[in-house]
Design a protein around this motif. Structure first.
Motif, PDB file in Angstrom:
ATOM      1  N   GLY A 102       0.772  -1.390   0.236  1.00 11.31           N
ATOM      2  CA  GLY A 102       0.105   0.132  -0.054  1.00 11.31           C
ATOM      3  C   GLY A 102       1.060   1.006   0.114  1.00 11.31           C
ATOM      4  N   GLN A 103       2.536   1.408   0.345  1.00 15.97           N
ATOM      5  CA  GLN A 103       3.006   2.288   0.325  1.00 15.97           C
ATOM      6  C   GLN A 103       3.807   2.628  -1.169  1.00 15.97           C
ATOM      7  N   GLY A 104       3.831   1.338  -1.647  1.00 15.50           N
ATOM      8  CA  GLY A 104       4.699   1.734  -2.801  1.00 15.50           C
ATOM      9  C   GLY A 104       6.663   1.563  -2.414  1.00 15.50           C
ATOM     10  N   LEU A 105       7.419   1.863  -3.468  1.00  8.49           N
ATOM     11  CA  LEU A 105       8.791   1.746  -3.314  1.00  8.49           C
ATOM     12  C   LEU A 105       9.589   3.119  -2.689  1.00  8.49           C
ATOM     13  N   ARG A 106      10.062   2.891  -1.590  1.00  9.96           N
ATOM     14  CA  ARG A 106      10.534   4.258  -1.496  1.00  9.96           C
ATOM     15  C   ARG A 106      12.424   4.080  -1.388  1.00  9.96           C
ATOM     16  N   ARG A 107      13.389   4.794  -1.534  1.00  8.43           N
ATOM     17  CA  ARG A 107      14.847   5.126  -1.260  1.00  8.43           C
ATOM     18  C   ARG A 107      15.126   5.931  -0.979  1.00  8.43           C
ATOM     19  N   LEU A 108      15.932   4.731   0.282  1.00 11.14           N
ATOM     20  CA  LEU A 108      16.843   6.281   1.099  1.00 11.14           C
ATOM     21  C   LEU A 108      18.108   5.802   0.461  1.00 11.14           C
ATOM     22  N   GLU A 109      18.765   6.921   1.135  1.00  9.48           N
ATOM     23  CA  GLU A 109      20.472   6.724   0.685  1.00  9.48           C
ATOM     24  C   GLU A 109      20.921   7.715   1.533  1.00  9.48           C
ATOM     25  N   ARG A 110      22.366   7.133   2.396  1.00 10.05           N
ATOM     26  CA  ARG A 110      23.209   7.848   3.404  1.00 10.05           C
ATOM     27  C   ARG A 110      25.113   7.937   2.610  1.00 10.05           C
TER      28      ARG A 110
END
Length: 164
Positions: free
Chosen positions: A155-163
């Motif tokens: 229900g939220q789909g894809l998210r990208r986090l970068e560090r």
């Protein structure tokens, strides 16, 4: 919760990368909840077959009893083992999935999964089989100087986090 099919349909490129990472090694690590509430970490094999993520255990195994009592789990695969000369970027990343295990006891439902993996009917021998209701899938890898985490939730789909 979601089945593997839901991940593959909503984020096909991500699902292909996750599957490649996940299937690059046979062995995975699963965390379950013990009777006293503390975590148990065990080795396990897990497979994406058709629309579902399947895993199992030997008859009477403690991890199976944990899942029968409390279906929450976290699955990590593959373990990324780097040699002294390897860089983290040389790996396709590692995959973490979490959700609830659903025990499957119907032999007619289990048989096609076993056949797809090349196992004979003797694999039934009272083993425990589970499918996953997936709550979260994370693929972590190194891209250039950054650590990249792609996160999928139903229900939220894809998210990208970068560090950096």
């Amino acid at each position: 919760m979601a089945k593997w099919r839901d991940v593959a349909e909503s984020a096909p490129e991500f699902a292909a990368l996750v599957r490649e990472s996940f299937e690059s090694h046979k062995h995975k690590t699963i965390a379950t909840v013990r009777k006293d509430g503390s975590p148990r970490v065990s080795g396990i094999e897990a497979y994406i077959v058709g629309d579902e993520l399947w895993f199992g255990s030997m008859p009477g195994a403690l991890k199976a009893r944990d899942l029968q009592r409390d279906p929450r789990f976290a699955l990590h695969g593959p373990p990324v083992l780097l040699g002294a000369g390897d860089s983290a970027g040389s790996s396709g990343g590692d995959t973490k999935l979490s959700g609830h295990a659903v025990e499957v006891t119907d032999r007619d439902r289990i048989a096609p999964m076993l056949a797809a993996r090349g196992f004979g009917h003797d694999a039934f021998s009272e083993s425990h089989f589970f499918t996953a209701d997936i709550r979260e899938v994370v693929l972590t890898r190194i891209e250039g100087p950054a650590m990249v985490m792609d996160l999928w939730r139903p229900g939220q789909g894809l998210r990208r986090l970068e560090r950096p």
